[in-house]
Design a protein around this motif. Sequence first.
Motif, PDB file in Angstrom:
ATOM      1  N   ASN A   1      -1.721   2.920  -5.419  1.00 38.26           N
ATOM      2  CA  ASN A   1      -1.300   1.958  -6.438  1.00 38.26           C
ATOM      3  C   ASN A   1      -0.172   1.057  -5.946  1.00 38.26           C
ATOM      4  OD1 ASN A   1      -2.925   2.485  -8.880  1.00 38.26           O
ATOM      5  ND2 ASN A   1      -2.026   4.526  -8.750  1.00 38.26           N
ATOM      6  N   GLY A   2      -0.193   0.715  -4.677  1.00 40.57           N
ATOM      7  CA  GLY A   2       0.845  -0.152  -4.142  1.00 40.57           C
ATOM      8  C   GLY A   2       0.775  -1.536  -4.764  1.00 40.57           C
ATOM      9  N   ALA A   3       1.864  -1.948  -5.430  1.00 41.42           N
ATOM     10  CA  ALA A   3       1.857  -3.181  -6.220  1.00 41.42           C
ATOM     11  C   ALA A   3       2.996  -4.105  -5.818  1.00 41.42           C
ATOM     12  CB  ALA A   3       1.971  -2.848  -7.707  1.00 41.42           C
ATOM     13  N   GLY A   4       2.832  -5.365  -6.159  1.00 43.75           N
ATOM     14  CA  GLY A   4       3.956  -6.279  -6.043  1.00 43.75           C
ATOM     15  C   GLY A   4       5.040  -5.909  -7.027  1.00 43.75           C
TER      16      GLY A   4
ATOM     17  N   ASN B   1      -3.668  -9.370  -1.131  1.00 40.97           N
ATOM     18  CA  ASN B   1      -3.895  -8.412  -0.043  1.00 40.97           C
ATOM     19  C   ASN B   1      -3.168  -7.090  -0.272  1.00 40.97           C
ATOM     20  OD1 ASN B   1      -5.274 -10.562   1.162  1.00 40.97           O
ATOM     21  ND2 ASN B   1      -3.494 -11.174   2.369  1.00 40.97           N
ATOM     22  N   SER B   2      -3.261  -6.565  -1.473  1.00 44.86           N
ATOM     23  CA  SER B   2      -2.579  -5.322  -1.819  1.00 44.86           C
ATOM     24  C   SER B   2      -3.501  -4.452  -2.657  1.00 44.86           C
ATOM     25  CB  SER B   2      -1.292  -5.620  -2.606  1.00 44.86           C
ATOM     26  OG  SER B   2      -0.398  -6.416  -1.860  1.00 44.86           O
ATOM     27  N   GLU B   3      -3.045  -3.236  -2.924  1.00 44.37           N
ATOM     28  CA  GLU B   3      -3.846  -2.358  -3.770  1.00 44.37           C
ATOM     29  C   GLU B   3      -3.826  -2.822  -5.224  1.00 44.37           C
ATOM     30  OE1 GLU B   3      -3.378   1.752  -1.183  1.00 44.37           O
ATOM     31  OE2 GLU B   3      -1.744   1.145  -2.513  1.00 44.37           O
ATOM     32  N   GLU B   4      -2.709  -3.351  -5.650  1.00 43.20           N
ATOM     33  CA  GLU B   4      -2.555  -3.782  -7.040  1.00 43.20           C
ATOM     34  C   GLU B   4      -1.580  -4.953  -7.076  1.00 43.20           C
ATOM     35  OE1 GLU B   4      -3.526  -1.244 -10.830  1.00 43.20           O
ATOM     36  OE2 GLU B   4      -2.378  -0.254  -9.270  1.00 43.20           O
TER      37      GLU B   4
ATOM     38  N   ARG C   1       0.847  -1.191   0.000  1.00 43.25           N
ATOM     39  CA  ARG C   1       0.000   0.000   0.000  1.00 43.25           C
ATOM     40  C   ARG C   1       0.881   1.238   0.000  1.00 43.25           C
ATOM     41  NH1 ARG C   1      -2.259  -4.027   2.739  1.00 43.25           N
ATOM     42  NH2 ARG C   1      -4.407  -4.560   2.184  1.00 43.25           N
ATOM     43  N   VAL C   2       0.508   2.223  -0.823  1.00 41.68           N
ATOM     44  CA  VAL C   2       1.292   3.450  -0.941  1.00 41.68           C
ATOM     45  C   VAL C   2       0.332   4.639  -0.974  1.00 41.68           C
ATOM     46  CG1 VAL C   2       3.176   2.279  -2.154  1.00 41.68           C
ATOM     47  CG2 VAL C   2       1.330   3.350  -3.467  1.00 41.68           C
TER      48      VAL C   2
END
Length: 310
Positions: free
Chosen positions: A115-118, A135-138, A110-111
Amino acid sequence: MLPLLALPMLFAPAPLPAQAGAAPYVVAESGRAFGRLQEAVDAIGDGDGTIRIATGYHRDCAVQTAGRVAFVAAEAGRAIFDGVSCEGKAALVLRGRAARVDGLVFQNMRVPDGNGAGIRLEQGNLDVANSLFRNSEEGILTANDPAATLTIDRSTFSRLGRCDRGLSCAHSVYTGEYGRVVVTHTRFEKGSGGHYLKARAREVEISDNSFDDTQGTATNYLIDLPSGSTGRITGNLLVQGRDKENYSALIAVAAESRDNPSRGLVIEGNRASIPQGIGRSSVFVADWSGEPLAIGANQIGPGLKPFEKR
């Protein structure tokens, strides 16, 4: 049905934190070990190299700016990047010549911009296999590289996406103007907003995947080709869930623009359904392109209209 090749990763024993005092990153070609992922990436530089990543939880991230780098789990499904992003973007920010990711898990990204992504892919080819994004935003977000290809195989995207806080939506996978996007033998499930697969690529190959929205929350399209696209959507299982922000279609073609041609886009051999007794209907393929699509035989469940021009 969940692609069988994804099952071992989902049921692998939970790893322990990365061993204290042991260097968790080894450049295979040289045998050199590093305590930080960025150090291993920098050691490869503009060359070609493979980084073997130890089992455990890694609160770490890296930016690749050159070369061809493979990020490979020592044991598939047990090397977990957990909650740390570089440049306010992702655990892996990739803008080298090419990259490969195999057997890794990315979670809790998460950012501030939502757009927090792997993985943030900014240029170059990328091959992803046997990996889990959750379990992330993207899961994966790309910039534009019309000469490059993104390939995803035998991976899982779970509990991803968001449309809140007045920010632009995030999606399980969102690609910019890439030359080609290939997604095969992959599972999308339990979305938490946005689309499951949104691709602005000129050409797509989306085959033998499952899009299971039955436990999704406030989700939109299962497959969105917002600028149009050619290629193939074949052999997929698509199930629309009950909790939708937009339930008007499962697959959307050129809903935002006609920047790419869509003539001849093949959509066949898929199975699609919506929940029984839901009290609403939907459309299997909604098309804004105005071009002739090659829609073949698909198994369409009750309450789904096979095709609609918009």
